[in-house]
Design an enzyme around this catalytic site. Structure first.
Site, mmCIF file in Angstrom:
data_model
loop_
_atom_site.group_PDB
_atom_site.id
_atom_site.type_symbol
_atom_site.label_atom_id
_atom_site.label_comp_id
_atom_site.label_asym_id
_atom_site.label_seq_id
_atom_site.Cartn_x
_atom_site.Cartn_y
_atom_site.Cartn_z
ATOM 1 N N TYR A 72 21.760 -23.456 14.171
ATOM 2 C CA TYR A 72 22.155 -22.362 13.275
ATOM 3 C C TYR A 72 22.163 -22.819 11.821
ATOM 4 O O TYR A 72 21.688 -22.121 10.930
ATOM 5 C CB TYR A 72 23.543 -21.845 13.664
ATOM 6 C CG TYR A 72 23.921 -20.560 12.947
ATOM 7 C CD1 TYR A 72 23.704 -19.327 13.560
ATOM 8 C CD2 TYR A 72 24.481 -20.591 11.680
ATOM 9 C CE1 TYR A 72 24.034 -18.147 12.907
ATOM 10 C CE2 TYR A 72 24.815 -19.413 11.021
ATOM 11 C CZ TYR A 72 24.589 -18.187 11.637
ATOM 12 O OH TYR A 72 24.910 -17.030 10.992
ATOM 13 N N PHE A 124 3.144 -4.252 -5.901
ATOM 14 C CA PHE A 124 2.851 -3.915 -4.508
ATOM 15 C C PHE A 124 3.803 -2.796 -4.054
ATOM 16 O O PHE A 124 4.883 -2.627 -4.624
ATOM 17 C CB PHE A 124 3.032 -5.175 -3.654
ATOM 18 C CG PHE A 124 2.677 -4.950 -2.211
ATOM 19 C CD1 PHE A 124 1.368 -4.685 -1.846
ATOM 20 C CD2 PHE A 124 3.648 -4.999 -1.227
ATOM 21 C CE1 PHE A 124 1.044 -4.463 -0.520
ATOM 22 C CE2 PHE A 124 3.328 -4.783 0.106
ATOM 23 C CZ PHE A 124 2.025 -4.515 0.462
ATOM 24 N N ASP A 125 3.416 -2.038 -3.030
ATOM 25 C CA ASP A 125 4.205 -0.843 -2.678
ATOM 26 C C ASP A 125 5.654 -1.144 -2.267
ATOM 27 O O ASP A 125 6.566 -0.420 -2.664
ATOM 28 C CB ASP A 125 3.498 0.048 -1.642
ATOM 29 C CG ASP A 125 3.110 -0.680 -0.373
ATOM 30 O OD1 ASP A 125 3.179 -1.909 -0.354
ATOM 31 O OD2 ASP A 125 2.726 -0.015 0.598
ATOM 32 N N ASP A 215 4.998 -12.642 -7.522
ATOM 33 C CA ASP A 215 4.872 -12.080 -6.171
ATOM 34 C C ASP A 215 3.664 -12.807 -5.580
ATOM 35 O O ASP A 215 2.519 -12.517 -5.913
ATOM 36 C CB ASP A 215 4.669 -10.568 -6.253
ATOM 37 C CG ASP A 215 4.488 -9.944 -4.884
ATOM 38 O OD1 ASP A 215 4.368 -10.687 -3.892
ATOM 39 O OD2 ASP A 215 4.458 -8.704 -4.794
ATOM 40 N N ALA A 217 2.252 -13.545 -2.496
ATOM 41 C CA ALA A 217 1.666 -13.410 -1.158
ATOM 42 C C ALA A 217 0.308 -14.105 -1.029
ATOM 43 O O ALA A 217 0.030 -14.766 -0.038
ATOM 44 C CB ALA A 217 1.551 -11.935 -0.797
ATOM 45 N N LYS A 258 0.737 -13.649 4.732
ATOM 46 C CA LYS A 258 -0.576 -13.639 4.064
ATOM 47 C C LYS A 258 -1.077 -15.079 3.991
ATOM 48 O O LYS A 258 -1.525 -15.615 4.989
ATOM 49 C CB LYS A 258 -0.454 -13.015 2.669
ATOM 50 C CG LYS A 258 0.464 -11.807 2.571
ATOM 51 C CD LYS A 258 -0.090 -10.566 3.210
ATOM 52 C CE LYS A 258 0.877 -9.392 3.261
ATOM 53 N NZ LYS A 258 1.598 -9.035 2.071
ATOM 54 N N HIS A 450 3.596 6.883 3.557
ATOM 55 C CA HIS A 450 2.296 6.633 4.183
ATOM 56 C C HIS A 450 2.401 6.013 5.569
ATOM 57 O O HIS A 450 1.536 6.212 6.411
ATOM 58 C CB HIS A 450 1.426 5.750 3.282
ATOM 59 C CG HIS A 450 2.063 4.450 2.907
ATOM 60 N ND1 HIS A 450 3.127 4.375 2.025
ATOM 61 C CD2 HIS A 450 1.818 3.183 3.321
ATOM 62 C CE1 HIS A 450 3.480 3.109 1.902
ATOM 63 N NE2 HIS A 450 2.709 2.364 2.678
HETATM 64 C C1 LIG Z 1 2.587 -7.947 1.808
HETATM 65 C C2 LIG Z 1 3.061 -8.024 0.432
HETATM 66 C C3 LIG Z 1 4.418 -7.910 0.129
HETATM 67 C C4 LIG Z 1 5.483 -7.595 1.166
HETATM 68 O O1 LIG Z 1 5.504 -8.514 2.169
HETATM 69 P P1 LIG Z 1 5.866 -8.158 3.711
HETATM 70 O O2 LIG Z 1 5.783 -9.476 4.368
HETATM 71 O O3 LIG Z 1 4.839 -7.194 4.186
HETATM 72 O O4 LIG Z 1 7.215 -7.579 3.725
HETATM 73 C C5 LIG Z 1 4.786 -8.022 -1.188
HETATM 74 N N1 LIG Z 1 3.879 -8.223 -2.149
HETATM 75 C C6 LIG Z 1 2.561 -8.344 -1.900
HETATM 76 C C7 LIG Z 1 1.597 -8.579 -3.008
HETATM 77 C C8 LIG Z 1 2.106 -8.225 -0.600
HETATM 78 O O5 LIG Z 1 0.800 -8.300 -0.357
#
Ligand SMILES: *Cc1c(COP(=O)(O)O)cnc(C)c1O
Length: 459
Positions: A72, A124-125, A215, A217, A258, A450
């Site tokens: 843990y 990103f969304d 960000d 990813a 990613k 969406h």
């Molecule tokens: C996928 C993504 C996110 C969110 O990540 P999740 O693992 O899907 O929650 C944030 N920013 C970017 C640029 C992404 O491609």
């Protein structure tokens, strides 16, 4: 003769996928209310919905899972991941989370309040969702060229620095928790941001006293583009470039699904101890104790190994090379897409394929449904459905681009699959004149509609 490039791996395990008939697909998409997210995966032959969490893990990742420490608190797996993050990103502090949006949730809980402004290059969304949910505002400062799909430029994900400076001038720094730099710029088509641009954003941030969030990813794919496209970086290693990118920021959120090639996972990494400490409470209430934060020990182990593999040049060359291969096929067939090809996906320009479909009837969604009906391929709409409604007026927001994104999972499909995708798109393109109507909404959620929206054909 020069030897052709080949994947730096061989395939050890395969998974059967099944083709279906057009009649079956017509039934299935109707049952799914014309929402590609609502299809069962067995109803899809080639799944290009997302490159998120869909990659193939390596033998080394699977064996790392067997050595996961499920304690843990203070698990070995946590310290292993910390070591790799520190070596790769260069920041000393991190918090694990179950995925990227959870990282956003934890970080933004600690610093975003109603009325705040977060400028960025096409958020990103989920990032935008987390900002707007807190009644703050995301302001897009991407270069205008990103919205012309025919315009070729090496770093189409860049910030328009004048736009950014206007925002920084207009609002007091107390109202700007951070600038969000998304690498690569997913929304603009997987387009990279240059080191030069990141450096200049950092200079502005310093001038106005605000912080920078990356960000991250697809940070490794962005580094590959810097190495192969930006002057002065050809001889630098991917990891060296990655470290330099992060050296200009204060913290980063990572969707490990990613570029870290795992099926689930994420983290926040921090340069400053005080930011890390502020986030700990939110990790505990939303994710779990700070040494596992929503991940099991084995998953942290796989993630650590994925970060190592995901930043290898040969892997990135084959990964991004496969996207370029699909793009080249589409060039042969004349299918219009966001140029140049992005790092993780092809973004087909739906407005150019189906100009006669009214914008109120979701042009890119219409193209996505046609491609599914044609060949059982699942892409995703990056257009009006995704852009959602204005939070105040509740009117549809019509974005500059209507794109059908075909995201390529990492280490999953071969170039034969890419040939199949290209041929299917060509067939849809060849009959584009007879596709005149789109879809209308039957039911939607108030935010991020969406994913679950239900549609019916317009008539
Ligand atoms: C996928 C993504 C996110 C969110 O990540 P999740 O693992 O899907 O929650 C944030 N920013 C970017 C640029 C992404 O491609």
């Amino acid at each position: 003769m020069n030897l052709p490039f080949a994947e730096p791996y061989k395939i050890k395990m395969v998974e059967t996928i099944r083709k279906s008939s057009r009649v079956e697909r017509e039934q299935w998409i109707k049952e799914a209310c014309y929402n590609l997210f609502s299809l069962r995966s067995e109803q899809v032959f080639i799944d290009l919905l997302t490159d998120s969490g869909t990659g193939s893990m390596s033998d080394k990742q699977w064996s790392a899972m067997m050595e996961g420490d499920e304690s843990y608190a203070g698990a070995r797996s946590y310290y292993r991941l910390q070591e790799v993050i520190c070596e790769t990103i260069g920041y000393p502090y991190f918090l694990p989370t179950h995925q990227g949006r959870a990282a956003e949730n934890v970080l933004f809980s600690s610093m975003v309040k109603a009325g705040d402004i977060l400028p960025g290059n096409a958020h990103f969304d989920t990032t935008k969702g987390h900002i707007e949910f807190r009644k703050a505002q995301a302001i897009d400062c991407t270069i205008a060229e990103a919205f012309d799909t025919t315009y070729e430029c090496p770093f189409k994900g860049n910030f328009d620095l004048n736009k950014l400076e206007e925002v920084l001038k207009k609002y007091p720094k107390e109202q700007i928790p951070c600038i969000v730099v998304t690498v690569t710029n997913n929304t603009a088509g997987g387009q990279p941001v240059s080191m030069e641009n990141i450096k200049r954003v950092a200079a502005l941030a310093q001038k106005y006293g605000v912080k920078i969030l990356i960000d991250a990813a697809r940070f490794a794919e962005n580094a590959y583009f810097i190495k192969t496209r930006e002057q002065g970086y050809a001889d630098k290693g991917i990891r060296e470039i990655v470290k330099e990118m992060f050296s200009y920021a204060d913290f980063m959120t990572m969707s490990a699904k990613k570029d870290a090639i795992v099926n689930m996972g994420g983290f926040i990494s921090f340069r400053h101890r005080e930011d890390w400490e502020k986030c700990q409470m939110y990790t505990i209430i939303y994710e779990g104790f700070i040494t596992y934060g929503g991940m099991s020990g084995r998953d942290m182990n796989a993630l650590a190994q994925g970060l190592i593999e995901g930043t290898e040049f040969d892997y990135l060359a084959s990964r991004i090379g496969q996207v370029a291969y699909l793009a080249q096929k589409l060039d042969e067939y004349g299918v219009p897409y966001q140029r140049p090809a992005g790092g993780h996906a092809i973004f087909v320009d739906a407005n150019k394929v189906l100009p006669q479909v009214p914008k109120e009837e979701f042009v890119a969604q219409t193209l996505g449904i046609e491609l599914y009906l044609e060949a059982g391929i699942r892409g995703v709409e990056i257009g009006t459905l995704l852009a959602d409604r204005d939070p105040v007026s509740r009117e549809n927001r019509y974005p500059a681009l209507e794109l059908l994104r075909l995201a390529i999972p990492r280490r999953v499909y071969t170039n034969n699959h890419m040939d199949y995708v290209a041929a299917a798109l060509k067939n849809v393109y060849d009959r584009r004149q007879v596709i005149n109507r789109g879809y209308v909404i039957v039911k939607e959620l108030p935010i991020m509609r969406h994913f679950t929206v239900r549609l019916r054909p317009a008539q």
